[in-house]
Design an enzyme around this catalytic site. Sequence first.
Site, PDB file in Angstrom:
ATOM      1  N   ARG A 174       0.826  -1.212   0.000  1.00 22.98           N
ATOM      2  CA  ARG A 174       0.000   0.000   0.000  1.00 22.98           C
ATOM      3  C   ARG A 174       0.862   1.266   0.000  1.00 22.98           C
ATOM      4  O   ARG A 174       0.489   2.271  -0.565  1.00 22.98           O
ATOM      5  CB  ARG A 174      -0.898  -0.014   1.247  1.00 22.98           C
ATOM      6  N   TYR A 175       1.969   1.205   0.696  1.00 23.27           N
ATOM      7  CA  TYR A 175       2.877   2.350   0.812  1.00 23.27           C
ATOM      8  C   TYR A 175       4.186   1.968   0.126  1.00 23.27           C
ATOM      9  O   TYR A 175       4.611   0.808   0.192  1.00 23.27           O
ATOM     10  CB  TYR A 175       3.150   2.678   2.284  1.00 23.27           C
ATOM     11  N   ARG A 193       7.083  -0.091   2.215  1.00 25.12           N
ATOM     12  CA  ARG A 193       6.804  -1.242   3.079  1.00 25.12           C
ATOM     13  C   ARG A 193       5.699  -2.123   2.513  1.00 25.12           C
ATOM     14  O   ARG A 193       4.822  -1.634   1.810  1.00 25.12           O
ATOM     15  CB  ARG A 193       6.443  -0.799   4.496  1.00 25.12           C
ATOM     16  N   CYS A 238      -5.543 -17.060  14.912  1.00 24.60           N
ATOM     17  CA  CYS A 238      -5.135 -16.259  16.070  1.00 24.60           C
ATOM     18  C   CYS A 238      -5.356 -17.095  17.324  1.00 24.60           C
ATOM     19  O   CYS A 238      -6.135 -18.049  17.316  1.00 24.60           O
ATOM     20  CB  CYS A 238      -5.990 -14.999  16.173  1.00 24.60           C
ATOM     21  N   CYS A 296     -10.982 -11.611  18.288  1.00 28.25           N
ATOM     22  CA  CYS A 296     -11.553 -10.358  18.793  1.00 28.25           C
ATOM     23  C   CYS A 296     -12.847 -10.104  18.021  1.00 28.25           C
ATOM     24  O   CYS A 296     -12.870 -10.196  16.792  1.00 28.25           O
ATOM     25  CB  CYS A 296     -10.563  -9.220  18.573  1.00 28.25           C
ATOM     26  N   CYS A 347     -12.665  -7.591  15.080  1.00 27.99           N
ATOM     27  CA  CYS A 347     -11.512  -7.728  14.185  1.00 27.99           C
ATOM     28  C   CYS A 347     -11.790  -7.156  12.785  1.00 27.99           C
ATOM     29  O   CYS A 347     -12.815  -7.456  12.179  1.00 27.99           O
ATOM     30  CB  CYS A 347     -11.153  -9.199  14.051  1.00 27.99           C
ATOM     31  N   ARG A 392     -10.204  -7.964  10.181  1.00 33.12           N
ATOM     32  CA  ARG A 392     -10.055  -9.027   9.180  1.00 33.12           C
ATOM     33  C   ARG A 392     -10.927 -10.225   9.538  1.00 33.12           C
ATOM     34  O   ARG A 392     -10.601 -11.364   9.239  1.00 33.12           O
ATOM     35  CB  ARG A 392      -8.586  -9.458   9.063  1.00 33.12           C
ATOM     36  N   ASP A 443     -12.508  -0.040  12.593  1.00 33.75           N
ATOM     37  CA  ASP A 443     -12.784  -0.098  11.150  1.00 33.75           C
ATOM     38  C   ASP A 443     -14.217  -0.529  10.864  1.00 33.75           C
ATOM     39  O   ASP A 443     -14.920  -1.047  11.727  1.00 33.75           O
ATOM     40  CB  ASP A 443     -11.810  -1.084  10.491  1.00 33.75           C
ATOM     41  N   ASP A 483      -7.931   4.154   9.438  1.00 33.95           N
ATOM     42  CA  ASP A 483      -7.575   3.512   8.171  1.00 33.95           C
ATOM     43  C   ASP A 483      -8.703   3.868   7.210  1.00 33.95           C
ATOM     44  O   ASP A 483      -9.835   3.380   7.376  1.00 33.95           O
ATOM     45  CB  ASP A 483      -7.464   1.993   8.364  1.00 33.95           C
ATOM     46  N   LYS A 499      -3.662   4.984   6.114  1.00 28.18           N
ATOM     47  CA  LYS A 499      -3.981   5.513   7.448  1.00 28.18           C
ATOM     48  C   LYS A 499      -3.808   7.024   7.487  1.00 28.18           C
ATOM     49  O   LYS A 499      -2.921   7.562   6.824  1.00 28.18           O
ATOM     50  CB  LYS A 499      -3.045   4.907   8.489  1.00 28.18           C
TER      51      LYS A 499
HETATM   52  S1  SF4 Z   1      -7.675  -8.257  15.818  1.00 24.64           S
HETATM   53 FE1  SF4 Z   1      -8.150  -9.948  14.407  1.00 24.64          FE
HETATM   54  S2  SF4 Z   1      -6.154 -10.575  13.592  1.00 24.64           S
HETATM   55 FE2  SF4 Z   1      -5.765  -9.410  15.475  1.00 24.64          FE
HETATM   56  S3  SF4 Z   1      -5.703 -10.948  17.134  1.00 24.64           S
HETATM   57 FE3  SF4 Z   1      -7.800 -10.153  17.054  1.00 24.64          FE
HETATM   58  S4  SF4 Z   1      -8.862 -11.623  15.712  1.00 24.64           S
HETATM   59 FE4  SF4 Z   1      -6.667 -11.913  15.348  1.00 24.64          FE
END
Ligand code: SF4
Length: 360
Positions: free
Chosen positions: A98-99, A102, A111, A115, A118, A120, A280, A317, A324
């Site tokens: 994206r940049y 990097r 994971c 979360c 999340c 993603r 997000d 973002d 960002k």
């Molecule tokens: S935010 Fe998403 S990618 Fe990061 S630890 Fe939590 S579930 Fe996993």
Amino acid sequence: MKDRMTPRLRPRRLTGPQDLVETGLVEPGRLDELEAVARRYAIGLTPALAELVEPGDPADPIARQFVPDPRELIRDPAERDDPIGDDAMSPIKGLVHRYPDRVLIKLVAVCAVYCRFCFRRERVGPGSGSLSEADFAAALDYVGAHPEIWEVILTGGDPLTLSPRRIAAATGALAAIDHVKVMRWHTRMPVAAPEQVTRGIARALMAEGKTTVVAVHANHPRELTKSARDACRRLMAEGAMLVSQSVLLKGVNDDAETLIDLMRAFVEAGVKPYYLHHADLAPGTAHWRVPVARGQELMRALRARLSGLATPAYMLDIPGGHGKAPIGPQWIRRGEDGTHAVTDPRGSEHIYADRLGSGE
Ligand code: SF4
């Protein structure tokens, strides 16, 4: 590497609604509604974080982050499967560019904890694809062919769920590319499973002549337990630079006292507060978001009471893959006469005029 990147998660994680009921984290009467969410999104909670939950508190800020909520199945029209536009910036599988200087490589899609907010969430979970040997080799070729790439960010999922051997192999392969100077690992493992952030893992992240950065994700000061701080110390002892990542979450950390305690806890653990992310537009996460204006108000409170060392940047973002942007409050505005009005930490404005040397 002979096969896929395979995580080394250990047993006793809570991975389904029944586990949450059996451990008393959820009332049995909620089983059906949790099952409905579990059919859509992964569940994961480690013993280290489950132990932090206050039993009987439905608003517990640790439990809220990991126990499914039926509101996750309500989708706001603005929410997107790929909220930060990774796909549009992905020239090859598992790599986002994206940049200019990097790239980001998604090594694994699993994971230790899942979360509920999340960004993603549509891509992570058990059974989701991890990077194959061939895909990782292609990512290395891409990085090697782009001398402008100075930093490689290893993420996922959580790449510190990999074995030390896998991590060392990835580190070594990237370190062999001369123009890659920095490797940054994004992880929740120091708080989610601190006992698994061993000295062996810490060593595997390091490469002679390169800088290793570990971005530690935590959202509430209670997450930074003694065990978590010890895990951070192990990373630092091997030479890693530690920075923080947190998400501004309604009901978890959207008050000044909690954020101040969180940022101080990071610094005490040796972790420089880096980013406080505005949540997000991931599907089913509207109940987590706070207004940007509230985030700015909180940042003003942090600025008034914390040193610069303990103050993160408040970041958005921009949806669609535009990158960002810092969205914190402004501390300076330009007056019509060319002077500047600068706000001090207590909220008072002062005029500052440029005083420049002659001939410049
Ligand atoms: S935010 Fe998403 S990618 Fe990061 S630890 Fe939590 S579930 Fe996993």
